[in-house]
Motif scaffolding. Structure first.
Motif, short mmCIF file in Angstrom:
data_model
loop_
_atom_site.label_atom_id
_atom_site.label_comp_id
_atom_site.label_asym_id
_atom_site.label_seq_id
_atom_site.Cartn_x
_atom_site.Cartn_y
_atom_site.Cartn_z
N LEU A 242 43.87 34.51 43.62
CA LEU A 242 44.51 35.58 42.87
C LEU A 242 43.94 36.96 43.19
O LEU A 242 44.67 37.93 43.34
N ALA A 243 42.62 37.04 43.28
CA ALA A 243 41.98 38.34 43.51
C ALA A 243 41.77 38.62 44.99
O ALA A 243 41.07 39.57 45.35
N GLY A 244 42.42 37.84 45.85
CA GLY A 244 42.21 37.99 47.28
C GLY A 244 40.98 37.20 47.72
O GLY A 244 40.33 36.51 46.94
N GLY A 245 40.65 37.29 48.99
CA GLY A 245 39.47 36.61 49.49
C GLY A 245 39.72 35.19 49.94
O GLY A 245 38.81 34.52 50.44
N GLY A 246 40.95 34.68 49.75
CA GLY A 246 41.26 33.35 50.25
C GLY A 246 41.66 33.39 51.71
O GLY A 246 41.49 34.41 52.39
N TYR A 247 42.20 32.30 52.19
CA TYR A 247 42.63 32.26 53.60
C TYR A 247 43.97 31.55 53.68
O TYR A 247 44.35 30.83 52.76
N PRO A 248 44.77 31.77 54.73
CA PRO A 248 44.41 32.46 55.99
C PRO A 248 44.65 33.97 55.99
O PRO A 248 44.23 34.66 56.90
N ARG A 249 45.33 34.52 54.93
CA ARG A 249 45.72 35.93 55.01
C ARG A 249 45.04 36.83 53.98
O ARG A 249 45.22 38.04 54.01
N GLY A 250 44.28 36.27 53.06
CA GLY A 250 43.64 37.08 52.04
C GLY A 250 44.61 37.71 51.08
O GLY A 250 44.40 38.83 50.60
N LEU A 251 45.71 37.01 50.75
CA LEU A 251 46.73 37.56 49.85
C LEU A 251 46.20 37.67 48.43
O LEU A 251 45.25 36.98 48.04
N GLU A 252 46.85 38.51 47.62
CA GLU A 252 46.50 38.64 46.22
C GLU A 252 47.59 38.01 45.34
O GLU A 252 48.67 37.66 45.82
#
Length: 404
Positions: A242-252
Protein backbone atom coordinates in the motif's frame (compact mmCIF):
# COMPACT_ATOMS: atom_id res chain seq x y z
CA UNK A 1 -43.33 -26.29 30.83
CA UNK A 2 -41.26 -26.05 34.01
CA UNK A 3 -37.46 -25.84 33.90
CA UNK A 4 -37.05 -29.37 35.32
CA UNK A 5 -39.18 -30.83 32.52
CA UNK A 6 -36.72 -29.85 29.77
CA UNK A 7 -33.00 -30.11 29.14
CA UNK A 8 -30.59 -28.24 26.88
CA UNK A 9 -28.70 -30.21 24.22
CA UNK A 10 -26.60 -29.44 21.16
CA UNK A 11 -28.39 -29.69 17.83
CA UNK A 12 -25.98 -32.43 16.72
CA UNK A 13 -27.56 -34.65 19.40
CA UNK A 14 -31.08 -34.30 18.02
CA UNK A 15 -32.75 -37.55 17.02
CA UNK A 16 -36.03 -38.47 15.31
CA UNK A 17 -38.77 -38.82 17.95
CA UNK A 18 -37.53 -35.98 20.20
CA UNK A 19 -39.72 -33.00 21.01
CA UNK A 20 -38.04 -29.60 20.86
CA UNK A 21 -39.56 -27.14 23.33
CA UNK A 22 -37.38 -24.12 22.64
CA UNK A 23 -34.59 -22.71 20.46
CA UNK A 24 -31.51 -20.96 21.84
CA UNK A 25 -29.51 -18.14 20.18
CA UNK A 26 -31.24 -18.17 16.82
CA UNK A 27 -29.19 -16.59 14.04
CA UNK A 28 -32.16 -16.65 11.73
CA UNK A 29 -35.92 -17.02 12.00
CA UNK A 30 -37.13 -20.44 13.06
CA UNK A 31 -38.08 -22.65 10.11
CA UNK A 32 -41.12 -23.81 12.12
CA UNK A 33 -44.33 -21.98 12.98
CA UNK A 34 -44.14 -22.95 16.67
CA UNK A 35 -41.28 -23.30 19.17
CA UNK A 36 -42.56 -26.78 20.15
CA UNK A 37 -41.53 -29.15 17.38
CA UNK A 38 -41.77 -32.94 17.15
CA UNK A 39 -38.79 -34.26 15.21
CA UNK A 40 -40.26 -36.58 12.60
CA UNK A 41 -37.64 -36.64 9.84
CA UNK A 42 -33.94 -36.06 9.29
CA UNK A 43 -34.94 -32.96 7.33
CA UNK A 44 -36.42 -31.51 10.55
CA UNK A 45 -33.08 -31.99 12.29
CA UNK A 46 -31.16 -30.40 9.43
CA UNK A 47 -33.51 -27.40 9.37
CA UNK A 48 -32.90 -26.78 13.08
CA UNK A 49 -29.13 -27.24 12.73
CA UNK A 50 -29.07 -24.43 10.18
CA UNK A 51 -30.45 -21.80 12.55
CA UNK A 52 -29.09 -22.50 16.05
CA UNK A 53 -26.55 -24.45 18.09
CA UNK A 54 -28.63 -25.46 21.13
CA UNK A 55 -32.24 -26.40 21.78
CA UNK A 56 -34.35 -27.56 24.73
CA UNK A 57 -36.10 -30.92 24.58
CA UNK A 58 -39.02 -32.46 26.49
CA UNK A 59 -37.46 -34.60 29.25
CA UNK A 60 -40.57 -36.64 30.09
CA UNK A 61 -41.23 -37.57 26.46
CA UNK A 62 -37.58 -38.44 25.93
CA UNK A 63 -37.54 -40.72 29.00
CA UNK A 64 -40.79 -42.38 27.99
CA UNK A 65 -39.77 -43.09 24.41
CA UNK A 66 -36.02 -43.68 24.73
CA UNK A 67 -35.27 -44.29 28.42
CA UNK A 68 -32.41 -41.76 28.64
CA UNK A 69 -31.67 -38.06 28.36
CA UNK A 70 -28.69 -36.96 26.23
CA UNK A 71 -26.47 -34.47 28.03
CA UNK A 72 -22.87 -33.38 27.81
CA UNK A 73 -22.01 -35.74 30.67
CA UNK A 74 -23.62 -38.93 29.31
CA UNK A 75 -22.26 -41.52 26.94
CA UNK A 76 -23.99 -39.80 24.02
CA UNK A 77 -21.58 -39.28 21.15
CA UNK A 78 -21.32 -36.29 18.87
CA UNK A 79 -20.18 -35.93 15.29
CA UNK A 80 -18.55 -32.82 13.98
CA UNK A 81 -21.07 -30.81 11.97
CA UNK A 82 -19.18 -31.44 8.74
CA UNK A 83 -18.41 -35.12 9.46
CA UNK A 84 -20.87 -36.72 7.04
CA UNK A 85 -19.75 -34.58 4.12
CA UNK A 86 -16.06 -34.42 5.07
CA UNK A 87 -14.82 -37.13 2.71
CA UNK A 88 -16.53 -35.51 -0.28
CA UNK A 89 -15.24 -32.09 0.77
CA UNK A 90 -11.72 -33.48 1.12
CA UNK A 91 -12.02 -35.09 -2.32
CA UNK A 92 -12.97 -31.72 -3.86
CA UNK A 93 -10.05 -30.07 -2.08
CA UNK A 94 -7.58 -32.75 -3.19
CA UNK A 95 -8.84 -32.83 -6.77
CA UNK A 96 -8.41 -29.08 -7.09
CA UNK A 97 -4.98 -29.35 -5.48
CA UNK A 98 -3.99 -32.04 -7.96
CA UNK A 99 -5.28 -29.93 -10.83
CA UNK A 100 -3.22 -26.90 -9.87
CA UNK A 101 -0.16 -29.12 -9.55
CA UNK A 102 -0.78 -30.37 -13.10
CA UNK A 103 -1.30 -26.79 -14.31
CA UNK A 104 1.92 -25.65 -12.67
CA UNK A 105 3.83 -28.60 -14.12
CA UNK A 106 2.47 -27.82 -17.60
CA UNK A 107 3.58 -24.21 -17.25
CA UNK A 108 7.03 -25.27 -16.02
CA UNK A 109 7.52 -27.46 -19.10
CA UNK A 110 6.07 -24.92 -21.53
CA UNK A 111 2.83 -26.78 -22.21
CA UNK A 112 -0.59 -25.07 -22.56
CA UNK A 113 -2.97 -25.47 -19.59
CA UNK A 114 -6.74 -25.83 -19.60
CA UNK A 115 -8.48 -22.62 -18.55
CA UNK A 116 -11.82 -24.45 -18.53
CA UNK A 117 -10.48 -26.99 -16.03
CA UNK A 118 -9.25 -24.18 -13.82
CA UNK A 119 -12.67 -22.51 -13.92
CA UNK A 120 -14.45 -25.78 -13.11
CA UNK A 121 -12.10 -26.51 -10.23
CA UNK A 122 -12.62 -23.05 -8.76
CA UNK A 123 -16.40 -23.35 -9.11
CA UNK A 124 -16.27 -26.64 -7.16
CA UNK A 125 -14.10 -24.97 -4.54
CA UNK A 126 -16.52 -22.06 -4.15
CA UNK A 127 -19.40 -24.52 -3.69
CA UNK A 128 -17.42 -26.49 -1.10
CA UNK A 129 -16.45 -23.35 0.84
CA UNK A 130 -20.07 -22.15 0.93
CA UNK A 131 -21.32 -25.57 2.05
CA UNK A 132 -18.51 -26.68 4.38
CA UNK A 133 -16.34 -23.73 5.36
CA UNK A 134 -15.14 -25.37 8.61
CA UNK A 135 -13.91 -28.44 6.75
CA UNK A 136 -12.27 -26.44 3.96
CA UNK A 137 -10.36 -24.26 6.41
CA UNK A 138 -9.25 -27.37 8.28
CA UNK A 139 -8.02 -28.92 5.03
CA UNK A 140 -5.79 -25.91 4.33
CA UNK A 141 -3.74 -26.96 7.35
CA UNK A 142 -2.92 -30.42 5.96
CA UNK A 143 0.35 -29.33 4.42
CA UNK A 144 3.30 -31.17 2.91
CA UNK A 145 6.57 -29.25 2.70
CA UNK A 146 7.63 -30.82 -0.59
CA UNK A 147 4.37 -29.75 -2.28
CA UNK A 148 4.52 -26.16 -1.08
CA UNK A 149 3.80 -24.19 -4.26
CA UNK A 150 0.74 -26.19 -5.33
CA UNK A 151 -0.66 -26.37 -1.79
CA UNK A 152 0.00 -22.70 -1.21
CA UNK A 153 -1.90 -21.82 -4.39
CA UNK A 154 -4.82 -24.00 -3.32
CA UNK A 155 -4.83 -22.57 0.21
CA UNK A 156 -4.77 -18.99 -1.06
CA UNK A 157 -7.69 -19.84 -3.34
CA UNK A 158 -9.74 -21.26 -0.44
CA UNK A 159 -8.93 -18.48 2.02
CA UNK A 160 -9.54 -15.76 -0.55
CA UNK A 161 -13.00 -17.23 -1.17
CA UNK A 162 -13.61 -17.41 2.59
CA UNK A 163 -12.64 -13.76 2.94
CA UNK A 164 -14.76 -12.83 -0.08
CA UNK A 165 -17.74 -14.55 1.49
CA UNK A 166 -17.11 -12.60 4.71
CA UNK A 167 -17.18 -9.43 2.60
CA UNK A 168 -20.53 -10.43 1.11
CA UNK A 169 -19.33 -10.88 -2.47
CA UNK A 170 -21.79 -12.60 -4.84
CA UNK A 171 -20.96 -16.07 -6.15
CA UNK A 172 -19.79 -14.82 -9.57
CA UNK A 173 -17.23 -12.58 -7.87
CA UNK A 174 -16.17 -15.39 -5.53
CA UNK A 175 -15.37 -17.46 -8.60
CA UNK A 176 -13.28 -14.68 -10.12
CA UNK A 177 -11.51 -14.14 -6.81
CA UNK A 178 -10.87 -17.89 -6.54
CA UNK A 179 -9.20 -17.91 -9.96
CA UNK A 180 -7.00 -15.00 -8.84
CA UNK A 181 -5.97 -16.86 -5.71
CA UNK A 182 -5.33 -20.15 -7.48
CA UNK A 183 -3.19 -18.60 -10.22
CA UNK A 184 -1.39 -15.82 -8.34
CA UNK A 185 1.99 -17.61 -8.11
CA UNK A 186 2.19 -19.23 -11.56
CA UNK A 187 5.24 -17.12 -12.40
CA UNK A 188 7.31 -19.16 -9.94
CA UNK A 189 7.13 -22.04 -12.39
CA UNK A 190 9.56 -20.16 -14.60
CA UNK A 191 12.03 -19.58 -11.77
CA UNK A 192 14.91 -22.09 -11.85
CA UNK A 193 14.40 -24.88 -9.31
CA UNK A 194 17.79 -24.38 -7.70
CA UNK A 195 16.63 -20.87 -6.73
CA UNK A 196 13.03 -21.75 -5.92
CA UNK A 197 14.10 -24.63 -3.64
CA UNK A 198 17.32 -23.18 -2.26
CA UNK A 199 17.53 -24.05 1.46
CA UNK A 200 19.60 -20.98 2.38
CA UNK A 201 19.32 -17.25 1.88
CA UNK A 202 19.21 -16.07 -1.75
CA UNK A 203 22.13 -13.97 -2.94
CA UNK A 204 21.54 -10.63 -4.65
CA UNK A 205 21.39 -12.03 -8.18
CA UNK A 206 19.09 -14.90 -7.15
CA UNK A 207 16.81 -12.46 -5.36
CA UNK A 208 16.47 -10.39 -8.55
CA UNK A 209 15.44 -13.54 -10.44
CA UNK A 210 12.95 -14.57 -7.75
CA UNK A 211 11.39 -11.11 -7.62
CA UNK A 212 10.74 -11.31 -11.34
CA UNK A 213 8.12 -14.04 -10.86
CA UNK A 214 5.18 -11.55 -10.86
CA UNK A 215 6.27 -10.39 -14.33
CA UNK A 216 6.57 -13.99 -15.48
CA UNK A 217 3.13 -14.75 -14.04
CA UNK A 218 1.58 -11.80 -15.84
CA UNK A 219 3.07 -12.95 -19.15
CA UNK A 220 1.85 -16.53 -18.68
CA UNK A 221 -1.71 -15.52 -17.85
CA UNK A 222 -1.92 -12.88 -20.59
CA UNK A 223 -1.39 -15.64 -23.11
CA UNK A 224 -4.29 -17.74 -21.72
CA UNK A 225 -7.60 -17.41 -23.55
CA UNK A 226 -10.86 -16.82 -21.68
CA UNK A 227 -9.20 -16.52 -18.28
CA UNK A 228 -10.64 -13.88 -15.94
CA UNK A 229 -8.53 -10.76 -16.80
CA UNK A 230 -8.24 -9.70 -13.16
CA UNK A 231 -6.08 -12.76 -12.49
CA UNK A 232 -3.35 -11.19 -14.65
CA UNK A 233 -3.34 -8.09 -12.47
CA UNK A 234 -3.23 -10.11 -9.23
CA UNK A 235 -0.33 -12.26 -10.45
CA UNK A 236 1.53 -9.08 -11.43
CA UNK A 237 0.79 -7.06 -8.28
CA UNK A 238 0.45 -9.41 -5.29
CA UNK A 239 3.86 -8.36 -3.92
CA UNK A 240 3.15 -4.65 -4.19
CA UNK A 241 2.39 -2.80 -0.93
CA UNK A 242 0.00 0.00 0.00
CA UNK A 243 2.70 2.50 0.92
CA UNK A 244 4.95 1.48 -1.96
CA UNK A 245 8.23 -0.38 -1.60
CA UNK A 246 6.90 -3.65 -3.00
CA UNK A 247 7.91 -5.28 -6.25
CA UNK A 248 8.19 -5.45 -9.22
CA UNK A 249 7.10 -1.81 -9.76
CA UNK A 250 6.86 -0.23 -6.32
CA UNK A 251 3.21 0.76 -6.83
CA UNK A 252 1.16 2.47 -4.13
CA UNK A 253 -2.26 1.58 -2.76
CA UNK A 254 -4.49 3.62 -5.05
CA UNK A 255 -3.39 1.59 -8.06
CA UNK A 256 -3.96 -1.84 -6.50
CA UNK A 257 -7.21 -3.66 -7.29
CA UNK A 258 -9.61 -5.02 -4.68
CA UNK A 259 -8.73 -8.61 -5.53
CA UNK A 260 -5.01 -7.85 -5.37
CA UNK A 261 -5.43 -6.45 -1.85
CA UNK A 262 -7.46 -9.48 -0.76
CA UNK A 263 -5.02 -12.02 -2.20
CA UNK A 264 -2.04 -10.16 -0.70
CA UNK A 265 -3.48 -10.61 2.80
CA UNK A 266 -4.21 -14.33 2.53
CA UNK A 267 -1.02 -14.98 0.53
CA UNK A 268 1.08 -13.51 3.33
CA UNK A 269 -0.82 -15.44 6.01
CA UNK A 270 -0.45 -18.83 4.35
CA UNK A 271 3.18 -18.21 3.40
CA UNK A 272 4.36 -17.31 6.90
CA UNK A 273 2.43 -20.16 8.59
CA UNK A 274 3.76 -22.83 6.20
CA UNK A 275 6.97 -24.81 6.48
CA UNK A 276 9.32 -23.94 3.65
CA UNK A 277 12.57 -25.59 2.60
CA UNK A 278 14.48 -22.65 4.03
CA UNK A 279 12.24 -21.67 6.96
CA UNK A 280 9.75 -23.15 9.40
CA UNK A 281 6.29 -21.63 9.62
CA UNK A 282 5.13 -19.52 12.54
CA UNK A 283 2.02 -19.98 14.75
CA UNK A 284 -1.32 -18.50 13.79
CA UNK A 285 -1.42 -15.59 16.23
CA UNK A 286 2.08 -14.45 15.29
CA UNK A 287 0.99 -14.48 11.65
CA UNK A 288 -2.00 -12.29 12.50
CA UNK A 289 0.43 -10.00 14.32
CA UNK A 290 2.40 -9.54 11.09
CA UNK A 291 -0.77 -8.58 9.24
CA UNK A 292 -1.91 -6.19 11.97
CA UNK A 293 1.53 -4.55 12.16
CA UNK A 294 1.41 -4.05 8.40
CA UNK A 295 -2.04 -2.46 8.30
CA UNK A 296 -2.15 0.76 6.27
CA UNK A 297 1.52 0.35 5.28
CA UNK A 298 1.57 -3.02 3.54
CA UNK A 299 -1.93 -4.47 3.80
CA UNK A 300 -5.42 -3.04 3.45
CA UNK A 301 -6.69 -2.54 7.01
CA UNK A 302 -10.29 -3.43 6.19
CA UNK A 303 -9.32 -6.75 4.60
CA UNK A 304 -6.99 -7.66 7.46
CA UNK A 305 -9.80 -6.97 9.92
CA UNK A 306 -12.33 -8.98 7.93
CA UNK A 307 -9.83 -11.82 7.50
CA UNK A 308 -9.37 -12.05 11.26
CA UNK A 309 -13.16 -11.97 11.68
CA UNK A 310 -13.42 -14.70 9.07
CA UNK A 311 -10.96 -17.27 10.44
CA UNK A 312 -11.02 -16.17 14.08
CA UNK A 313 -8.30 -16.24 16.71
CA UNK A 314 -8.61 -20.02 16.93
CA UNK A 315 -9.05 -21.34 13.37
CA UNK A 316 -9.65 -24.94 12.42
CA UNK A 317 -6.58 -27.13 12.07
CA UNK A 318 -4.61 -25.31 14.76
CA UNK A 319 -3.53 -26.97 17.99
CA UNK A 320 -4.59 -25.52 21.34
CA UNK A 321 -2.74 -26.00 24.61
CA UNK A 322 -5.43 -25.93 27.31
CA UNK A 323 -5.45 -24.68 30.90
CA UNK A 324 -5.88 -28.31 32.02
CA UNK A 325 -2.55 -29.26 30.42
CA UNK A 326 -4.32 -31.20 27.66
CA UNK A 327 -3.76 -30.57 23.97
CA UNK A 328 -6.63 -30.36 21.49
CA UNK A 329 -7.25 -29.65 17.84
CA UNK A 330 -9.57 -26.80 16.86
CA UNK A 331 -12.17 -28.44 14.63
CA UNK A 332 -15.16 -26.07 14.47
CA UNK A 333 -15.99 -22.43 15.04
CA UNK A 334 -18.86 -21.31 17.23
CA UNK A 335 -20.58 -18.73 15.05
CA UNK A 336 -22.05 -16.97 18.10
CA UNK A 337 -18.71 -16.63 19.93
CA UNK A 338 -15.52 -17.12 17.93
CA UNK A 339 -13.45 -17.17 21.10
CA UNK A 340 -15.13 -20.43 22.14
CA UNK A 341 -14.54 -23.01 19.40
CA UNK A 342 -15.18 -26.72 19.44
CA UNK A 343 -12.05 -28.81 20.10
CA UNK A 344 -11.03 -32.46 19.73
CA UNK A 345 -8.81 -33.51 22.64
CA UNK A 346 -5.81 -35.53 21.40
CA UNK A 347 -3.30 -35.52 24.28
CA UNK A 348 -3.85 -35.70 28.05
CA UNK A 349 -2.21 -33.48 30.66
CA UNK A 350 0.92 -35.67 30.46
CA UNK A 351 1.00 -35.02 26.69
CA UNK A 352 0.21 -38.66 25.98
CA UNK A 353 -2.35 -39.88 23.39
CA UNK A 354 -5.70 -40.35 25.10
CA UNK A 355 -9.34 -41.13 24.41
CA UNK A 356 -10.53 -38.50 21.96
CA UNK A 357 -13.34 -36.32 23.20
CA UNK A 358 -15.19 -33.28 21.93
CA UNK A 359 -14.76 -30.15 24.03
CA UNK A 360 -17.26 -27.40 23.21
CA UNK A 361 -16.05 -24.25 24.98
CA UNK A 362 -19.40 -22.57 24.29
CA UNK A 363 -21.01 -25.09 26.67
CA UNK A 364 -18.67 -23.90 29.49
CA UNK A 365 -17.33 -27.36 30.42
CA UNK A 366 -15.21 -27.95 33.53
CA UNK A 367 -11.94 -29.88 33.65
CA UNK A 368 -11.12 -32.66 36.13
CA UNK A 369 -10.24 -30.07 38.78
CA UNK A 370 -13.62 -28.41 38.39
CA UNK A 371 -12.13 -25.39 36.67
CA UNK A 372 -13.49 -23.89 33.43
CA UNK A 373 -11.54 -24.96 30.37
CA UNK A 374 -9.70 -22.17 28.58
CA UNK A 375 -7.18 -21.96 25.76
CA UNK A 376 -3.69 -21.01 26.98
CA UNK A 377 -2.12 -20.66 23.56
CA UNK A 378 -2.30 -21.78 19.95
CA UNK A 379 0.66 -23.77 18.64
CA UNK A 380 1.54 -25.62 15.46
CA UNK A 381 0.69 -29.33 15.30
CA UNK A 382 4.33 -30.14 14.56
CA UNK A 383 5.33 -28.87 18.02
CA UNK A 384 3.57 -31.87 19.57
CA UNK A 385 4.41 -34.36 16.84
CA UNK A 386 0.82 -34.48 15.54
CA UNK A 387 0.42 -35.29 11.85
CA UNK A 388 -2.86 -33.83 10.57
CA UNK A 389 -2.60 -35.72 7.29
CA UNK A 390 -2.33 -38.99 9.20
CA UNK A 391 -5.39 -38.05 11.26
CA UNK A 392 -7.36 -37.47 8.08
CA UNK A 393 -6.26 -40.81 6.66
CA UNK A 394 -7.37 -42.50 9.87
CA UNK A 395 -10.86 -41.04 9.45
CA UNK A 396 -10.58 -38.98 12.65
CA UNK A 397 -12.72 -36.15 11.27
CA UNK A 398 -15.66 -38.38 10.34
CA UNK A 399 -16.07 -40.29 13.60
CA UNK A 400 -18.35 -39.69 16.59
CA UNK A 401 -16.87 -38.85 19.99
CA UNK A 402 -18.13 -38.47 23.55
CA UNK A 403 -18.42 -34.89 24.76
CA UNK A 404 -16.95 -33.43 27.92
Amino acid sequence: MSERDETRIHVNELRIGMRVTGFETLDKRSPFLLDVVDIRTQADIQAIQKVCDYVFIDVKLQKKQHGYIPTRATDAKTQLSFARAFDQTATTFQQTGSLIKTVLDDIRFGNPFSVEQVKAAVENTVNAVLAQSDAMLLLTQLKQEDEYTAQHSMNVCVMAILLGRELGLPIAELRDLGVCGLMHDVGKMKVPLHILNKPGRLDEQELVIMRNHPVLGRNILMSARNLYPGAVDVAYCHHERLAGGGYPRGLEGATLSKYTRIVTVVDTYDAVTSDRIYKKGIPHLKALGILVDGMKKEYDSSYVTEFINCIGFYPQGNLAELSSGEVALVVEQNRNDRLKPKLLILLNERLEPCERKILDLAAKPLDQRGQPYRIKQIVRAQEHGIDLIALQQQGVFTQSYPSI
